[in-house]
Write a protein that holds these residues in place. Sequence first.
Motif, short mmCIF file in Angstrom:
data_model
loop_
_atom_site.label_atom_id
_atom_site.label_comp_id
_atom_site.label_asym_id
_atom_site.label_seq_id
_atom_site.Cartn_x
_atom_site.Cartn_y
_atom_site.Cartn_z
N SER A 182 0.84 -1.19 0.00
CA SER A 182 0.00 0.00 0.00
C SER A 182 0.88 1.24 0.00
N SER A 183 0.42 2.29 -0.68
CA SER A 183 1.16 3.55 -0.66
C SER A 183 1.30 4.08 0.76
N ARG A 184 0.31 3.79 1.59
CA ARG A 184 0.34 4.32 2.96
C ARG A 184 1.31 3.58 3.86
N ASN A 185 1.85 2.45 3.39
CA ASN A 185 2.89 1.78 4.18
C ASN A 185 4.11 2.68 4.34
N ARG A 275 -3.55 4.55 8.70
CA ARG A 275 -4.70 3.65 8.61
C ARG A 275 -4.46 2.65 7.49
N LEU A 276 -4.53 1.37 7.84
CA LEU A 276 -4.29 0.29 6.88
C LEU A 276 -5.55 -0.52 6.69
N ILE A 277 -5.76 -1.04 5.46
CA ILE A 277 -6.88 -1.92 5.20
C ILE A 277 -6.35 -3.20 4.56
N ASP A 278 -7.13 -4.28 4.70
CA ASP A 278 -6.73 -5.56 4.11
C ASP A 278 -7.98 -6.44 4.06
#
Length: 282
Positions: A182-185, A275-278
């Motif tokens: 993810s880009s947010r990583n 904030r991460l999603i999976d």
Amino acid sequence: MKIIKTISELRAYLGNFKRPAFVPTMGNLHAGHLALVRQAKPLGDVLVVSIFVNRLQFLPHEDFDTYPRTWQADCQALEQAGCDVVFAPSEQELYPEPQGFKVHPPAELADILEGHFRPGFFVGVSTVVMKLFACVQPRVAVFGQKDYQQLMVIKRMAQQFALPIEVLGGPTLRAEDGLALSSRNNYLSAPERAEAVHLSQALQHMAQALRDGVTDVAQLEQQAMAGLTARGWQPDYLVVRRRHDLQTPKAAELADLLTHQGLVVLAAARLGSTRLIDNLEV
């Protein structure tokens, strides 16, 4: 590879082709994006990738202004991946006036999960995708399955508006430890990055519990939430849902859904300020 920044030039250029393939992105590309590009490449006679950070899908407190923009690296990676056209409109080009007409997906699909915690998110996503579809007029478009609910919204939108576009999902790419790319990583500190793998592990544990015969979905979800919270996360949701409508399955239908691969577990949680999603299909 051709870089195009206006709708008129894009339409003039694509007039030479019959079956454009399309991958919409917000830039800051990683290996997951490039896998979608490679998936889409053989599906059309020209491959268009858009780079546009869409203000409409960010809430006022979210990271629109600080969202990573890596134009040079993105273009280099896209050229190496076989992209033919980068469509990179400015905000003024794509939204020359306030976007009064918007696409509102049905509440039962778009106001749950991500839509509950990010009100208006899917209105922003649906509106920009519809507009990009109008610009590119693709015959096939590829979206990542990591954004599971988003993929479902776009598929339903294309279906209900009878768009002549085949919307396909691309598998989630993961780091060696299992973290979804993810880009947010990029926002994670080193200790946070080491901890982040526990989100995918929580989903794997939920999936295994379902395969092992657990039927109390509510308790399973509560335990998963408590487990992440105890590790310092701030989870929004860890849930078991039916794949076809993202609604909570009844205990009586779990066995049948498992047999026919009809379940998905989804998660969104904040680690520090990120904030991460999976998700994981079961």
